[in-house]
Design a protein around this motif. Structure first.
Motif, short mmCIF file in Angstrom:
data_model
loop_
_atom_site.label_atom_id
_atom_site.label_comp_id
_atom_site.label_asym_id
_atom_site.label_seq_id
_atom_site.Cartn_x
_atom_site.Cartn_y
_atom_site.Cartn_z
N ALA A 60 6.31 -101.28 -19.37
CA ALA A 60 4.93 -101.26 -19.85
C ALA A 60 4.28 -99.90 -19.66
CB ALA A 60 4.12 -102.35 -19.14
N PHE A 61 3.22 -99.69 -20.42
CA PHE A 61 2.44 -98.45 -20.27
C PHE A 61 1.01 -98.67 -20.77
CE2 PHE A 61 4.46 -98.22 -24.45
CZ PHE A 61 3.42 -97.82 -25.28
N VAL A 62 0.13 -97.79 -20.33
CA VAL A 62 -1.24 -97.76 -20.83
C VAL A 62 -1.49 -96.34 -21.32
CG1 VAL A 62 -3.69 -97.94 -20.27
CG2 VAL A 62 -2.08 -99.60 -19.33
N ALA A 63 -1.97 -96.22 -22.54
CA ALA A 63 -2.26 -94.91 -23.11
C ALA A 63 -3.74 -94.81 -23.47
CB ALA A 63 -1.40 -94.65 -24.34
N GLU A 64 -4.26 -93.60 -23.41
CA GLU A 64 -5.66 -93.33 -23.70
C GLU A 64 -5.76 -92.50 -24.98
OE1 GLU A 64 -9.42 -90.87 -21.70
OE2 GLU A 64 -7.39 -90.69 -20.90
N ARG A 65 -6.69 -92.88 -25.84
CA ARG A 65 -6.89 -92.12 -27.06
C ARG A 65 -7.61 -90.82 -26.72
NH1 ARG A 65 -10.77 -94.02 -32.10
NH2 ARG A 65 -9.84 -92.70 -33.72
N ILE A 66 -7.01 -89.69 -27.08
CA ILE A 66 -7.61 -88.39 -26.79
C ILE A 66 -7.97 -87.63 -28.06
CG2 ILE A 66 -6.52 -88.16 -24.54
CD1 ILE A 66 -4.40 -86.38 -25.82
N ALA A 67 -7.48 -88.09 -29.19
CA ALA A 67 -7.80 -87.49 -30.49
C ALA A 67 -7.35 -88.49 -31.55
CB ALA A 67 -7.10 -86.14 -30.67
N THR A 68 -7.66 -88.18 -32.80
CA THR A 68 -7.27 -89.09 -33.88
C THR A 68 -5.76 -89.27 -33.91
OG1 THR A 68 -9.17 -88.39 -35.21
CG2 THR A 68 -7.36 -89.48 -36.36
N GLY A 69 -5.32 -90.52 -33.70
CA GLY A 69 -3.90 -90.83 -33.74
C GLY A 69 -3.09 -90.30 -32.58
N LEU A 70 -3.73 -89.82 -31.55
CA LEU A 70 -3.01 -89.23 -30.42
C LEU A 70 -3.38 -89.97 -29.14
CD1 LEU A 70 -1.05 -87.01 -29.56
CD2 LEU A 70 -3.02 -85.52 -29.15
N THR A 94 3.75 -89.45 -28.54
CA THR A 94 4.65 -88.89 -29.55
C THR A 94 5.90 -88.25 -28.93
OG1 THR A 94 3.29 -86.88 -29.51
CG2 THR A 94 2.86 -88.46 -31.28
N ALA A 95 5.88 -87.99 -27.61
CA ALA A 95 7.03 -87.37 -26.95
C ALA A 95 8.27 -88.26 -27.03
CB ALA A 95 6.69 -87.07 -25.49
N PHE A 96 8.10 -89.54 -27.29
CA PHE A 96 9.24 -90.46 -27.36
C PHE A 96 9.83 -90.53 -28.77
CE2 PHE A 96 7.03 -91.88 -23.61
CZ PHE A 96 8.05 -92.19 -22.73
N PHE A 97 9.29 -89.78 -29.71
CA PHE A 97 9.71 -89.93 -31.10
C PHE A 97 10.29 -88.64 -31.67
CE2 PHE A 97 6.61 -93.16 -30.19
CZ PHE A 97 7.18 -94.29 -30.76
N ALA A 98 11.25 -88.84 -32.56
CA ALA A 98 11.83 -87.71 -33.28
C ALA A 98 10.77 -87.08 -34.18
CB ALA A 98 13.02 -88.19 -34.11
N THR A 99 10.97 -85.83 -34.52
CA THR A 99 9.96 -85.08 -35.28
C THR A 99 9.55 -85.79 -36.57
OG1 THR A 99 10.83 -83.00 -34.40
CG2 THR A 99 9.45 -82.86 -36.36
#
Length: 226
Positions: A60-70, A94-99
């Motif tokens: 599990a994880f919790v992420a915070e919105r810091i910009a549009t779509g980020l 996005t660090a978990f995803f290919a370019t």
């Protein structure tokens, strides 16, 4: 003569069963989110108790919105650290995803925040030396911050297969986004009813205004007043 009952037996696909069991944490996190949602549009970040998803915490994880779509990871389980081979708190999702898949996750994450919506994502790991086949699934569930804005997400990332050599990044093979508007059954207490909600079985009947007995009125004649 013995009867051949082979055709009467149900054949269980153990590969599918094992895959389903492997991705069980996804279902547990979603079920917990639905439970704390309690019919509201979106639950609050403060509603989360880690004990409620104890068996799925490493994914599990919790992420915070810091910009549009980020989104930036605020809390992340040990499996996410294993995938990248480093501490991932503070890193963008996005660090978990290919370019080539980063624009997709960016758009998907923005829908989760803005609509709001629930997103289910199917993944496949990039291949290479020391990087065997690795399938994955991710779920993104919106949350409200303490300020009442939808700027947090509760997520779960589970993989099936050997992690191999880190970092492991993923390509998105399928996404399913389900808008939540119109799905809530009760008003959201943060935005519509600031009073705390209590279970219906413990709720007290609303108090009614009772002006009490009317005051006694006496007619005062002018000559009596003088």
């Amino acid at each position: 003569m013995p009867t051949d009952r082979t055709q009467d037996r149900k054949v269980v696909n153990m590969t599918q069963f094992a895959s389903s069991a492997r991705f069980q944490p996804i279902k547990e996190v979603e079920a917990y989110w639905q439970a704390i949602r309690a019919g509201r549009l979106v639950p609050r970040r403060s509603d989360i108790d880690p004990r409620g998803i104890e068996r799925a915490l490493e994914f599990a994880f919790v992420a915070e919105r810091i910009a549009t779509g980020l989104g930036r990871l605020r809390i992340a389980g040990s499996h996410l650290t294993d995938l990248l081979g480093m501490e991932v708190r503070g890193m963008p999702l996005t660090a978990f995803f290919a370019t080539n898949s980063r624009p997709v996750i960016t758009d998907t994450l923005e829908q989760v925040f803005a609509d709001p919506a629930l997103a289910e994502i199917t993944l496949t790991g990039e291949r290479g030396i020391g990087k065997p086949a690795l399938d994955g699934r991710m779920i993104l569930l919106p949350l409200k911050s303490d300020l009442g804005d939808i700027s947090r997400v509760l997520g779960c990332l589970v993989t099936s297969g050997s992690v191999g050599r880190a970092p492991r990044r993923f390509e998105i093979t399928d996404t399913r986004v389900t808008p939540l508007l119109g799905d809530a059954r009760l008003p959201d207490p943060v935005t519509q009813d600031p009073a705390p909600r209590v279970p219906s079985g413990l709720a007290e009947a609303p108090a009614t205004f009772d002006p009490g007995p009317r005051p006694y009125l006496r007619v005062v004649r002018r000559e009596d007043a003088e």
